[in-house]
Design an enzyme around this catalytic site. Structure first.
Site, mmCIF file in Angstrom:
data_model
loop_
_atom_site.group_PDB
_atom_site.id
_atom_site.type_symbol
_atom_site.label_atom_id
_atom_site.label_comp_id
_atom_site.label_asym_id
_atom_site.label_seq_id
_atom_site.Cartn_x
_atom_site.Cartn_y
_atom_site.Cartn_z
ATOM 1 N N SER A 137 32.370 23.040 -46.446
ATOM 2 C CA SER A 137 31.792 24.306 -46.878
ATOM 3 C C SER A 137 31.425 25.143 -45.647
ATOM 4 O O SER A 137 32.288 25.435 -44.827
ATOM 5 C CB SER A 137 30.587 24.040 -47.783
ATOM 6 O OG SER A 137 30.198 25.207 -48.476
ATOM 7 N N LYS A 148 15.013 42.753 -61.522
ATOM 8 C CA LYS A 148 14.212 42.159 -60.454
ATOM 9 C C LYS A 148 13.887 40.695 -60.711
ATOM 10 O O LYS A 148 13.583 39.953 -59.781
ATOM 11 C CB LYS A 148 12.917 42.947 -60.247
ATOM 12 C CG LYS A 148 13.098 44.283 -59.564
ATOM 13 C CD LYS A 148 13.694 44.121 -58.182
ATOM 14 C CE LYS A 148 12.710 43.464 -57.213
ATOM 15 N NZ LYS A 148 13.270 43.386 -55.848
#
Length: 285
Positions: A103, A155
């Site tokens: 990764s 949010k």
């Protein structure tokens, strides 16, 4: 007299000797970290990288890499700093994989002009993953009500204390796809025609280095010392670049007033240990 004088010259200037600076990059890739929980980020590695490339006579810089991945941003920043300095100083970069370069760890490995690994090393995992926990049922059981007030309807997206919403998951997946595309572009740019045509190459799959060599993810199998000796001769020397001792480290054990800060740092490290353990265990380590 001549032999005595040569002892005071840098190793890289002695007759027949070549000094290769070595940077050791080990651990998960994420911002932050402390003495009890060291991590890889541009902030923690920039000094080492600069010192290694500052050795003028060295024809190359060797990087010993061992990382299961982490932040794609920090991974790319480290990669870019290495490549920028390699081009600026006209030096070759040799990456040597230890247990794993997967990764984000493999993203850093791409900075190498050559990538060498042990046959049993793990390489690849060219993908993006996000993981977390949901605690909404736990809150119900212990009688706690979560109250969130926002200005902006998105949010509180993916709040772990609220049920997942399909639109939030779709948004996250779109972000992952964009990051994945950037990663794939980097691999193709750096590995080019070396890459094999394999259906799982960019699916997040990982392999041993032996298979990774067949797939074009690395350039060879071996260890740093043997490779350097073969490439630069028996007199080639490896010079480990060590990090400067931090102010925190120098003060540790000298002033007792820092005990609360030390305890807090240790506690924070323990709290994140499970996450890091999961990253390593994914590759059987």
């Amino acid at each position: 007299m001549k032999r005595l004088f040569s002892r005071f010259l840098p190793a890289s200037m002695r007759k027949g000797e070549t000094t290769i600076p070595v940077i050791r990059l080990q651990g998960p890739i994420m911002p932050g970290g402390n003495q009890f929980r060291p991590t890889l980020s541009l902030a923690t590695t920039a000094g080492l990288i600069e010192k290694a490339f500052a050795i003028k006579e060295a024809p190359a810089v060797a990087i010993s890499l061992n990382s299961p991945g982490g932040s794609p941003v920090q991974s790319r920043l480290i990669f870019k700093r290495i490549r920028d300095l390699a081009e600026e100083k006209n030096k070759r970069v040799l990456v040597f994989v230890e247990d794993v370069a997967a990764s984000g760890g493999y993203m850093i490995a791409l900075a190498g002009d050559e990538i060498i690994a042990d046959p049993s090393s793990i390489v690849g995992s060219i993908g993006v993953v996000s993981a977390g926990f949901g605690f909404q049922e736990l809150l119900k059981k212990i009688g706690v009500e979560r109250r969130v007030h926002t200005a902006g309807q998105n949010k509180a997206i993916l709040d772990p204390f609220q049920p997942e919403k399909p639109e939030d998951i779709e948004r996250l997946k779109q972000l992952q796809l964009e990051i994945h595309e950037t990663f794939i572009d980097m691999v193709k740019e750096r590995r080019g025609a070396k890459l094999a045509d394999h259906p799982d190459l960019f699916t997040g799959m990982f392999w041993t280095a032996k298979k990774g060599l067949e797939l074009g993810l690395i350039d060879g199998l071996g260890d740093m010392r043997s490779f350097i000796k073969q490439r630069y001769g028996d007199k080639a020397k490896l010079q480990l670049i060590s990090p400067a001792r931090s102010l925190f480290g120098r003060k540790l054990g000298v002033f007792g007033s820092e005990a609360p800060e030390i305890a807090a740092a240790a506690a924070h490290g323990l709290a994140d240990a499970a996450e890091e353990r999961a990253m390593w265990s994914r590759y059987g380590l």
